[in-house]
Motif scaffolding. Structure first.
Motif, PDB file in Angstrom:
ATOM      1  N   LEU A  33      58.236 108.424  78.228  1.00  0.00           N
ATOM      2  CA  LEU A  33      58.845 109.545  77.899  1.00  0.00           C
ATOM      3  C   LEU A  33      58.445 109.905  76.800  1.00  0.00           C
ATOM      4  O   LEU A  33      59.021 111.035  75.940  1.00  0.00           O
ATOM      5  CB  LEU A  33      60.478 109.303  77.660  1.00  0.00           C
ATOM      6  CG  LEU A  33      61.260 108.816  79.008  1.00  0.00           C
ATOM      7  CD1 LEU A  33      62.618 108.437  78.636  1.00  0.00           C
ATOM      8  CD2 LEU A  33      60.956 109.834  79.970  1.00  0.00           C
ATOM      9  N   GLU A  87      59.907 122.059  75.728  1.00  0.00           N
ATOM     10  CA  GLU A  87      60.752 122.968  76.535  1.00  0.00           C
ATOM     11  C   GLU A  87      60.303 124.223  76.449  1.00  0.00           C
ATOM     12  O   GLU A  87      60.306 124.849  77.452  1.00  0.00           O
ATOM     13  CB  GLU A  87      62.102 122.723  75.763  1.00  0.00           C
ATOM     14  CG  GLU A  87      62.929 121.361  75.933  1.00  0.00           C
ATOM     15  CD  GLU A  87      64.175 121.440  75.415  1.00  0.00           C
ATOM     16  OE1 GLU A  87      64.603 122.571  74.685  1.00  0.00           O
ATOM     17  OE2 GLU A  87      64.954 120.566  75.541  1.00  0.00           O
ATOM     18  N   LYS A 138      58.926 121.802  86.126  1.00  0.00           N
ATOM     19  CA  LYS A 138      60.204 120.957  86.136  1.00  0.00           C
ATOM     20  C   LYS A 138      59.646 119.483  85.889  1.00  0.00           C
ATOM     21  O   LYS A 138      60.411 118.642  85.505  1.00  0.00           O
ATOM     22  CB  LYS A 138      60.735 121.140  87.550  1.00  0.00           C
ATOM     23  CG  LYS A 138      62.002 120.110  87.702  1.00  0.00           C
ATOM     24  CD  LYS A 138      62.684 120.881  89.151  1.00  0.00           C
ATOM     25  CE  LYS A 138      63.933 120.020  89.149  1.00  0.00           C
ATOM     26  NZ  LYS A 138      63.829 118.521  88.842  1.00  0.00           N
ATOM     27  N   ALA A 139      58.387 119.148  86.659  1.00  0.00           N
ATOM     28  CA  ALA A 139      57.807 117.727  86.406  1.00  0.00           C
ATOM     29  C   ALA A 139      57.606 117.574  85.078  1.00  0.00           C
ATOM     30  O   ALA A 139      57.874 116.445  84.534  1.00  0.00           O
ATOM     31  CB  ALA A 139      56.555 117.794  87.421  1.00  0.00           C
ATOM     32  N   GLY A 153      58.869 118.911  82.537  1.00  0.00           N
ATOM     33  CA  GLY A 153      60.154 118.750  81.796  1.00  0.00           C
ATOM     34  C   GLY A 153      60.861 117.311  82.161  1.00  0.00           C
ATOM     35  O   GLY A 153      61.519 116.739  81.113  1.00  0.00           O
ATOM     36  N   ASP A 154      60.722 116.669  83.165  1.00  0.00           N
ATOM     37  CA  ASP A 154      61.116 115.564  83.550  1.00  0.00           C
ATOM     38  C   ASP A 154      60.158 114.492  83.087  1.00  0.00           C
ATOM     39  O   ASP A 154      60.416 113.224  83.367  1.00  0.00           O
ATOM     40  CB  ASP A 154      61.373 115.468  85.083  1.00  0.00           C
ATOM     41  CG  ASP A 154      62.499 115.981  85.628  1.00  0.00           C
ATOM     42  OD1 ASP A 154      63.453 116.682  84.881  1.00  0.00           O
ATOM     43  OD2 ASP A 154      62.337 116.276  87.114  1.00  0.00           O
ATOM     44  N   HIS A 155      59.246 114.869  82.449  1.00  0.00           N
ATOM     45  CA  HIS A 155      58.135 113.797  82.139  1.00  0.00           C
ATOM     46  C   HIS A 155      57.446 113.166  83.011  1.00  0.00           C
ATOM     47  O   HIS A 155      57.009 112.113  82.958  1.00  0.00           O
ATOM     48  CB  HIS A 155      58.714 112.640  81.069  1.00  0.00           C
ATOM     49  CG  HIS A 155      59.194 113.231  79.501  1.00  0.00           C
ATOM     50  ND1 HIS A 155      60.461 113.728  79.328  1.00  0.00           N
ATOM     51  CD2 HIS A 155      58.521 113.196  78.488  1.00  0.00           C
ATOM     52  CE1 HIS A 155      60.459 114.242  78.257  1.00  0.00           C
ATOM     53  NE2 HIS A 155      59.196 114.050  77.519  1.00  0.00           N
ATOM     54  N   ASP A 156      57.546 113.801  84.140  1.00  0.00           N
ATOM     55  CA  ASP A 156      56.967 113.160  85.400  1.00  0.00           C
ATOM     56  C   ASP A 156      55.444 113.954  85.560  1.00  0.00           C
ATOM     57  O   ASP A 156      55.391 114.792  86.545  1.00  0.00           O
ATOM     58  CB  ASP A 156      57.788 113.468  86.623  1.00  0.00           C
ATOM     59  CG  ASP A 156      57.015 112.707  87.915  1.00  0.00           C
ATOM     60  OD1 ASP A 156      56.279 111.958  87.748  1.00  0.00           O
ATOM     61  OD2 ASP A 156      57.688 112.840  89.002  1.00  0.00           O
ATOM     62  N   SER A 186      53.801 113.968  88.902  1.00  0.00           N
ATOM     63  CA  SER A 186      54.105 115.068  89.845  1.00  0.00           C
ATOM     64  C   SER A 186      53.563 116.171  89.338  1.00  0.00           C
ATOM     65  O   SER A 186      53.080 117.296  90.299  1.00  0.00           O
ATOM     66  CB  SER A 186      55.561 115.054  90.063  1.00  0.00           C
ATOM     67  OG  SER A 186      56.093 113.689  90.405  1.00  0.00           O
ATOM     68  N   SER A 209      72.544 112.957  78.487  1.00  0.00           N
ATOM     69  CA  SER A 209      71.403 113.414  79.435  1.00  0.00           C
ATOM     70  C   SER A 209      70.753 112.254  80.107  1.00  0.00           C
ATOM     71  O   SER A 209      70.731 111.134  79.597  1.00  0.00           O
ATOM     72  CB  SER A 209      70.215 114.028  78.348  1.00  0.00           C
ATOM     73  OG  SER A 209      69.579 113.167  77.814  1.00  0.00           O
ATOM     74  N   SER A 263      68.110 110.503  81.840  1.00  0.00           N
ATOM     75  CA  SER A 263      66.464 110.532  81.763  1.00  0.00           C
ATOM     76  C   SER A 263      65.821 109.127  82.306  1.00  0.00           C
ATOM     77  O   SER A 263      64.550 108.997  82.511  1.00  0.00           O
ATOM     78  CB  SER A 263      66.079 110.441  80.277  1.00  0.00           C
ATOM     79  OG  SER A 263      66.449 109.733  79.635  1.00  0.00           O
ATOM     80  N   THR A 264      66.749 108.280  82.926  1.00  0.00           N
ATOM     81  CA  THR A 264      66.145 107.154  83.764  1.00  0.00           C
ATOM     82  C   THR A 264      66.991 107.109  84.809  1.00  0.00           C
ATOM     83  O   THR A 264      68.179 107.689  85.193  1.00  0.00           O
ATOM     84  CB  THR A 264      66.472 105.709  82.904  1.00  0.00           C
ATOM     85  OG1 THR A 264      67.823 105.621  82.659  1.00  0.00           O
ATOM     86  CG2 THR A 264      65.764 105.836  81.460  1.00  0.00           C
TER      87      THR A 264
END
Lengths: 343, 634
Positions: free
Chosen positions: B247, B259, B276-277, B279-282, B285, B583, B585-586
């Protein structure tokens, strides 16, 4: 010297046995009483005989006096007896020759000047007369008209009293009782003894007892009595007994605390040891044992212990108290006592 | 005979008495010693029995020492209570019935008493008594009832010493204290590999090296053996560290940049998912999304997506997230490469098709590339094309080159392919050297690594996390095996009763868990508290709402939020620092030994006390706090 002592010891024992036998020729039974009188004689103390009339108290003293080559005198104590009747007095000298010699008064010695003095029924005299005996018994001397006269040794007072007829009597004060080494109770004779008494006294007459001992013999016995050894534990036992007779001490048994008001004092302990030595001497021993102390405890202490009101009310006798003392006071240290009982 | 003559008698008494006294004292001392030994041995049976019960076998053998000590104490006591000569003499007098002759003689034996006329007689009598009496009469009793303890205690100690030790008591070890040992923890090796990762910056490299070092150390410790709870704790820390590292892009103070970049990407429909990915730290993806866009046939879309990436990069850079900006820049460059590759492959495939040199496989793969837009499809197509080119005859190649030139002429504007590229391909095919170069280029494309650096990092971190989880699972298995082993031992010791108890406890534990779950179920009423949404219609509740059967108008919507004003009111980036409390995040709940109180890493269902009403302490504007509070209400 040692050899002499051993011989004298044996001789003393033999003499005392002979003396007792001589007395026994007249006195039937009463062996214990005779023994106790012997202890008093040997120890150099005075004896108070207490018993009902007719038990031979006077006869015993008289017989003893006959057996001993000593001057005997008897004082019959009555309420009108005066001290001078006891100790004597100075009388005006009528003899011109004596008067010419400058002696206007002559000493008329009283019966106290005897060597064996029988104070018969001592409690019938007034205290004033009784007290006349005090100085003589304690100091073996009397003072007449300001002059002190030493009494001849051996000086041995044997007093009798009757515990039954108390009316018109003057009970001896404690101070005077304390002057007596032993108080001997004269019991009634047994049936056999009474038969023997009857036989002897109602027959044709009785032979006089032999003289066994003279003045020197008695003094020698008294000296030897003082030489009898006594171990420290035995002395300590005597002291413990006397201390335990005092209800104020923690060692006193419960009966003493309950029934006794005053216990024996130092003079009582002295009497115990001295009488025990006499016992040892009479038995031919050169030392005193615990048993000797126990043996003399009753006669030596019974007149020195004063019962309390509660004791008198409960009928607790001084002898019973002394028995309680003997039972309560251990002879030996506790560990030795325990071990002796175990072994 | 004089005193001097009597001296031999005195001399005779003294040794006689001493001999008797010695005997008496010796027997008394012996009795004390025996008493001490008896008491000591009797007392020793207690610790011996305790030692036997507690399975301390050597201590049992030491117990008799207490007996020896007791005997010594007895002797000391005997010494302290030693009878004096007077005591002994009194005892002898009593036992020998000598009427205190000996006691008197003992007192008179000193020379100071030499002049006492009775001394010789008494001492002689005492000496005669001592020499003539039977010594047995004066023996103190040595044995006493308490000495019966001596053989009894000795017997008891022998029995205790020879008795087999009782079965070891089953001691329930505290949870997690069981030792675990893993000779080769492969999972941790994966974690240790993070040290070789291409780190984003120096700080990350240091963090990764620390993680790797911790993993190596844990691996070594596990090989030696370690308490399970300790191992679990350390693995959890590693997992937390890896998750934190995962993260770390745009984390903390750089969050505003992230952001803003996400916002820029989400503005474009094409890059919305990628945003979105991100933002999700993914990032994997996100890379996939960008991969699809890059491999798309439409160049315009690619250009749009590239533009969004550039905007996002600029926004990230502007808002203080250089790492995010770099990641987006890398993604843009990668997108260029992917796009060019896909375009070349499509042109070649089209040319081959028109030249009649294509086959079904090539067609299918070309369609697959159009459909999936994945790098894998592109690589597969490149590989197949390379092989097809190898098999082509010179005439076929010539024909293909002609077609490509023709296509370049027909498409001067480059609507469906780059004309210059088509010409270059045709030129390449014209010569054997060019043909060889083209084949090699296709082979390279087939092997080309087109994944972004961040995606690679994430993948490696994921691998490491998987490795850590594998090791954790292995620990769990070992724990179960250990428990089974213990139960097996209990069974051997015949303590079935205890097994039964454990079984009951286990059931109770399960019941307890079920109970908890039940409570949770009750708490989690479907729908929860409805969020009031201002809108046109009545808007009486959202899905799952209790109070409304759903008959009203549900078409309401929230008013648009003016982001500029929001930012101005917040006076800076939102949630400067750590993530907003609550929030998510996991994906997992807290683990044993994990950092339960780490903000921003929990789950909505499990919140710390400090997280309740956390919104009041956040930078969320007051007019939105009620909504946020109700939404995140645990």
């Amino acid at each position: 010297m040692m050899d002499n002592f051993e011989g004298r010891l044996a001789s003393a024992a033999s003499t005392i046995a002979t003396l007792k036998a001589a007395v026994g020729q007249v006195i039937v039974g009463q062996a214990a009483v005779v023994d106790q009188v012997m202890w008093g004689l040997v120890a150099g103390g005075h004896i108070l005989l207490e018993g009902a009339p007719g038990l031979g108290k006077t006869l015993l003293v008289r017989t003893l006096a006959q057996c001993l080559d000593l001057r005997f005198s008897r004082i019959q104590f009555t309420p009108d007896l005066m001290p001078s009747d006891v100790v004597g007095t100075n009388v005006l000298v009528m003899d011109p020759a004596q008067r010419a010699a400058g002696s206007m008064f002559a000493l008329q010695r009283g019966p106290i000047f005897g060597q064996i003095v029988l104070a018969d029924e001592i409690n019938r005299a007034t205290p004033k007369t009784q007290s006349a005996l005090l100085e003589a018994m304690a100091e073996h001397a009397v003072t007449i008209a300001g002059t002190r006269h030493v009494l001849e040794e051996p000086f041995f007072v044997l007093a009798t009293e009757n515990p039954i007829e108390m009316e018109g009597t003057y009970p001896l004060p404690e101070a005077q009782l304390d002057r007596f080494l032993l108080k001997v109770l004269v019991p009634n004779p047994s049936e056999d003894e009474m038969c023997e008494v009857l036989t002897r006294t109602t027959g044709r007459g009785q032979a006089a007892p032999p003289r066994v001992l003279g003045k020197d013999g008695v003094l020698s016995l008294r000296a030897m009595c003082r030489e009898v050894a006594i171990a420290e534990p035995v002395v300590r036992y005597a002291a413990k007994l006397v201390r335990a007779s005092d209800p104020a001490t923690p060692e006193a048994p419960d009966l003493v605390k309950k029934a006794i008001r005053y216990g024996a004092a130092v003079r009582g302990a002295q009497s115990l040891v001295l009488a025990a030595k006499a016992v040892a001497l009479c038995e031919g021993r050169a030392h005193v044992s615990f048993a000797d102390i126990a043996k003399v405890a009753r006669p030596a202490l019974r007149h020195r212990i004063i019962r309390s009101f509660e004791g008198e009310a409960d009928g607790v006798t001084t002898d019973a108290t002394i028995d309680a003392l003997l039972a309560a006071v251990p002879t030996r240290p506790a560990n030795v006592e325990r071990e002796g009982a175990r072994a | 005979m004089t005193n001097a003559d009597r001296k031999p008698t005195f001399a005779r008494f003294h040794p006689l008495f001493e001999r008797w006294a010695r005997r008496v004292r010796a027997r008394l001392a012996l009795r004390h010693a025996l008493t001490g030994a008896a008491i000591g041995l009797a007392l020793a049976t207690i610790p011996a029995a305790v030692a036997w019960k507690t399975r301390h076998a050597p201590l049992r053998l030491a117990a008799p020492i207490v007996g020896v000590v007791g005997a010594a104490v007895g002797l000391v006591i005997a010494r302290r209570r030693r009878w004096s000569d007077s005591d002994v003499a009194l005892y002898l007098d009593e036992r020998l019935d000598t009427q205190e002759t000996i006691a008197t003689a003992v007192e008179m034996r000193n020379d100071a008493e030499l002049d006492d006329p009775a001394r010789a007689v008494v001492v002689t009598s005492a000496a005669e008594a001592l020499s003539s009496r039977d010594a047995k009469r004066a023996r103190p009793r040595t044995l006493r009832p308490i000495h019966a303890l001596l053989p009894l205690a000795t017997l008891a100690l022998v029995v205790i010493a020879r008795a087999p030790l009782p079965a070891a008591p089953v001691v329930g070890s505290p949870p997690g204290t069981a030792k675990v040992q893993i000779a080769q923890a492969d999972g941790l090796e994966k974690v240790a590999k993070v040290a070789q990762m291409d780190a984003r910056d120096e700080a990350q490299r240091e963090r990764l090296q620390k993680i790797a070092k911790d993993a190596e150390k844990l691996k070594e410790d596990l090989a030696k053996g370690l308490e399970k709870r300790d191992a679990q704790d350390r693995i959890s820390r590693l997992e937390d560290a890896l998750a934190q590292e995962r993260l770390s892009l745009g984390d903390g103070e750089k969050r505003a940049g992230l952001e803003s970049a996400v916002g820029k990407l989400e503005e474009n429909e094409l890059t919305k998912k990628a945003g979105k990915a991100l933002g999700d730290h993914d990032l994997e993806s996100m890379d996939k999304e960008m991969e699809k866009i890059a491999n798309q046939r439409e160049k315009a879309d690619r250009e749009l997506a590239k533009k969004s990436l550039e905007d996002a990069r600029d926004a990230a850079k502007k808002n203080g997230a250089p790492d995010v900006a770099k990641a987006l820049d890398d993604e843009k460059n990668l997108m260029d490469r992917r796009g060019k590759r896909a375009e070349m492959l499509r042109d070649l495939a089209k040319g081959m098709d028109k030249a009649g040199e294509s086959n079904d496989e090539l067609k299918n793969q070309a369609e697959s590339l159009d459909r999936d837009g994945s790098d894998a499809a592109a690589k597969k197509l490149a590989e197949s094309m390379g092989k097809a080119l190898e098999k082509m005859t010179p005439e076929e190649r010539k024909r293909l080159a002609d077609k490509l030139r023709q296509m370049a002429k027909q498409n001067p504007g480059g609507k469906s392919g780059d004309p210059q590229e088509l010409k270059d391909l045709a030129d390449d095919l014209a010569t054997p050297e060019g043909q060889k170069k083209l084949e090699d280029e296709l082979k390279d494309l087939a092997k080309d690594d087109t994944e972004s650096d961040e995606a690679k990092r994430q993948q490696e971190l994921d691998d490491a996390q998987n490795g850590a989880q594998d090791t954790e699972r292995e620990l769990g298995k070992q724990g179960q095996q250990g428990q089974q082993g213990q139960q097996g031992q209990q069974g051997q010791q015949g303590q079935q009763g205890q097994q039964g108890q454990q079984g009951q406890q286990g059931q109770q534990g399960q019941q307890g868990q079920q109970g908890q779950q039940g409570q949770q179920g009750q708490q989690g009423q479907p729908g929860g508290t409805p969020i009031p949404i201002p809108g046109d219609g009545p808007g009486t509740g959202g899905p799952g709402s209790h109070h409304d059967p759903g008959t009203g108008n549900h078409t309401g919507k929230t008013n648009p939020v003016d982001a500029q004003s929001l930012k101005s009111r917040a006076k800076g980036p939102m949630n400067k620092g750590a993530a907003m409390p609550g929030s998510v995040s996991t994906f997992s709940q807290g683990k044993a030994g994990g950092t339960a109180n780490t903000r921003g890493t929990g789950d909505l269902r499990v919140v710390g006390p400090s997280e309740v009403d956390g919104v009041n302490r956040s930078d969320v504007p007051e007019e939105y706090r009620d909504q946020v509070r109700q939404y995140f209400q645990p």
